[in-house]
Design an enzyme around this catalytic site. Structure first.
Site, mmCIF file in Angstrom:
data_model
loop_
_atom_site.group_PDB
_atom_site.id
_atom_site.type_symbol
_atom_site.label_atom_id
_atom_site.label_comp_id
_atom_site.label_asym_id
_atom_site.label_seq_id
_atom_site.Cartn_x
_atom_site.Cartn_y
_atom_site.Cartn_z
ATOM 1 N N GLY A 15 0.856 -1.193 0.000
ATOM 2 C CA GLY A 15 0.000 0.000 0.000
ATOM 3 C C GLY A 15 0.889 1.239 0.000
ATOM 4 O O GLY A 15 1.870 1.313 0.757
ATOM 5 N N ALA A 16 0.521 2.199 -0.849
ATOM 6 C CA ALA A 16 1.393 3.350 -1.089
ATOM 7 C C ALA A 16 1.774 4.115 0.184
ATOM 8 O O ALA A 16 2.942 4.458 0.398
ATOM 9 C CB ALA A 16 0.711 4.285 -2.080
ATOM 10 N N CYS A 125 -8.551 -4.409 -3.731
ATOM 11 C CA CYS A 125 -7.225 -4.445 -3.099
ATOM 12 C C CYS A 125 -7.285 -4.013 -1.623
ATOM 13 O O CYS A 125 -8.354 -4.090 -0.992
ATOM 14 C CB CYS A 125 -6.229 -3.597 -3.887
ATOM 15 S SG CYS A 125 -4.509 -4.007 -3.497
ATOM 16 N N ASP A 194 -2.191 4.357 -6.334
ATOM 17 C CA ASP A 194 -0.735 4.299 -6.186
ATOM 18 C C ASP A 194 -0.105 5.520 -6.824
ATOM 19 O O ASP A 194 0.847 6.081 -6.290
ATOM 20 C CB ASP A 194 -0.196 3.001 -6.793
ATOM 21 C CG ASP A 194 -0.518 1.841 -5.881
ATOM 22 O OD1 ASP A 194 0.186 1.668 -4.882
ATOM 23 O OD2 ASP A 194 -1.538 1.166 -6.114
ATOM 24 N N ASN A 204 -3.406 2.098 -10.260
ATOM 25 C CA ASN A 204 -3.761 1.376 -9.040
ATOM 26 C C ASN A 204 -3.639 -0.118 -9.318
ATOM 27 O O ASN A 204 -3.357 -0.540 -10.445
ATOM 28 C CB ASN A 204 -5.178 1.767 -8.590
ATOM 29 C CG ASN A 204 -5.475 1.304 -7.175
ATOM 30 O OD1 ASN A 204 -4.688 1.538 -6.250
ATOM 31 N ND2 ASN A 204 -6.591 0.636 -6.985
ATOM 32 N N LYS A 205 -3.872 -0.907 -8.297
ATOM 33 C CA LYS A 205 -3.711 -2.366 -8.372
ATOM 34 C C LYS A 205 -4.315 -2.951 -9.643
ATOM 35 O O LYS A 205 -5.393 -2.535 -10.070
ATOM 36 C CB LYS A 205 -4.364 -2.974 -7.125
ATOM 37 C CG LYS A 205 -4.394 -4.474 -7.034
ATOM 38 C CD LYS A 205 -3.051 -5.153 -7.186
ATOM 39 C CE LYS A 205 -1.981 -4.669 -6.249
ATOM 40 N NZ LYS A 205 -0.631 -5.198 -6.576
HETATM 41 C C1 RUB Z 1 -1.935 -1.607 -3.085
HETATM 42 C C2 RUB Z 1 -2.894 -0.725 -3.814
HETATM 43 C C3 RUB Z 1 -3.616 0.325 -3.007
HETATM 44 C C4 RUB Z 1 -2.809 1.638 -3.050
HETATM 45 C C5 RUB Z 1 -3.336 2.654 -2.056
HETATM 46 O O1 RUB Z 1 -1.101 -2.347 -3.968
HETATM 47 O O2 RUB Z 1 -3.061 -0.782 -5.007
HETATM 48 O O3 RUB Z 1 -4.860 0.598 -3.550
HETATM 49 O O4 RUB Z 1 -1.449 1.393 -2.762
HETATM 50 O O5 RUB Z 1 -3.065 2.255 -0.728
HETATM 51 P P1 RUB Z 1 0.069 -3.287 -3.344
HETATM 52 P P2 RUB Z 1 -3.043 3.330 0.463
HETATM 53 O O6 RUB Z 1 -0.598 -4.263 -2.409
HETATM 54 O O7 RUB Z 1 0.716 -3.935 -4.528
HETATM 55 O O8 RUB Z 1 1.031 -2.372 -2.611
HETATM 56 O O9 RUB Z 1 -4.381 3.972 0.444
HETATM 57 O O10 RUB Z 1 -2.794 2.508 1.701
HETATM 58 O O11 RUB Z 1 -1.958 4.297 0.160
#
Ligand code: RUB
Length: 304
Positions: A15-16, A125, A194, A204-205
């Protein structure tokens, strides 16, 4: 620092936002324990580590923005001795984390207000930003249900389902290929982000693009929760977002197949025309207005 790099690469940290936070914390701990003899030596140690951390997930501008923010502030520090630079790293680390915590609270508030009472919501995701919006809406006493895709290949959607269910939110888990079947019963789609480009496109994912197409063909509103640090300033100058290709073994064991190529892109790009709006810390913004809003923040925080 090496451990954080490995944890991000292996998606033990995903997650970003969580990635950006972990990278900044790792860099700050390295600064504190560094034995560098002078300021220049410390800075070059940190830059080397920042390059490595930034390479851990290539499709993560928030990670790069967090590191850029730190170096921009370090560049402005007048005292160049090791102790002053170490203090500056710690001060700016705290300030960045405070900023993004405050942003998250605002996004949760704007997003929760946007959720209609009684809504059926589809998410994809695992995004800490989405979870905050949904928990905030629940705290406001709104009644709604959430359907989570399990999100192949690594099943981050199961994590979302678990967290939401544990929070007392009415939650359903589906396989990714059930999205078209359930979409007619949905009121809105919510996804994280992302990266956001200068033309308002969303990275995004993997699977987000297909969901956006299906939402559009069912007239279901499609929102992405994205704080402005998800913006990739390089896309304003013609840069394109690199899509991370992950290990084929996440999809299937390559040795189980002969003459079969396994592809495993981690993200896809949803064009701005499919996005009803971005839920950001400064409000709900249609993709076409995003660039104007974001430029101000970037000119102040991390000019290129
Ligand atoms: C995670 C993903 C999330 C974004 C946003 O992909 O796509 O939608 O990162 O996350 P992965 P956040 O599991 O490959 O990292 O809102 O926590 O920044």
């Amino acid at each position: 620092m090496q451990k954080t790099y490995a944890d991000i690469k292996a998606l033990r940290i995903q997650g970003a936002r969580s990635i950006a936070k972990a990278a900044l914390n790792a860099l700050a701990s390295q600064a504190i324990s560094s034995n560098a003899k002078n300021g220049d030596e410390l800075l070059s140690e940190l830059m080397e580590s920042a390059d490595l951390l930034a390479s851990s997930r290539p499709t993560e501008p928030m990670l790069r923005n967090a590191l850029r923010f730190l170096f921009f502030r370090l560049g402005k520090e007048k005292k160049r001795d090791v102790s002053s630079l170490k203090k500056c790293v710690e001060k700016e680390r705290k300030s960045f984390l405070l900023n993004i915590e405050r942003d998250l609270g605002r996004i949760a508030e704007f997003g929760a207000k946007r959720i209609p009472d009684g809504a059926h919501i589809l998410i994809h995701c695992h995004s800490t930003t989405l979870i905050s919006i949904l928990e905030r809406a629940h705290d406001m006493g709104k009644e709604f249900s959430v359907t989570c895709t399990e999100t192949r290949p690594l099943f981050q959607g199961r994590m979302s389902a678990k967290e939401l269910g544990d929070y007392g939110i009415d939650t359903t888990l589906i396989v990714d290929s059930a999205v078209a079947s359930v979409m007619p019963g949905m009121d809105i789609v919510l996804v994280g982000a992302d990266a956001v480009t200068s033309s308002g496109d969303l990275v995004n994912k993997i699977g987000t693009l297909a969901i956006a197409h299906i939402a559009a063909s069912n007239d279901v509103k499609f929102y992405s929760a994205a704080e402005l640090y998800k913006y990739d300033p390089l896309t304003r100058w013609g840069g394109t977002e690199e899509i991370e290709e992950r290990d084929p073994s996440e999809v299937a064991n390559p040795s189980d197949f002969k003459k079969v190529r396994i592809k495993n892109p981690a993200f896809d790009i949803t064009p701005a025309k499919y996005i009803s709006a971005y839920i950001t810390e400064i409000g709900i913004i249609p993709p076409g207005s995003l660039l104007g809003m974001v430029t101000k923040k970037f000119d102040m925080d991390i000019p290129l």
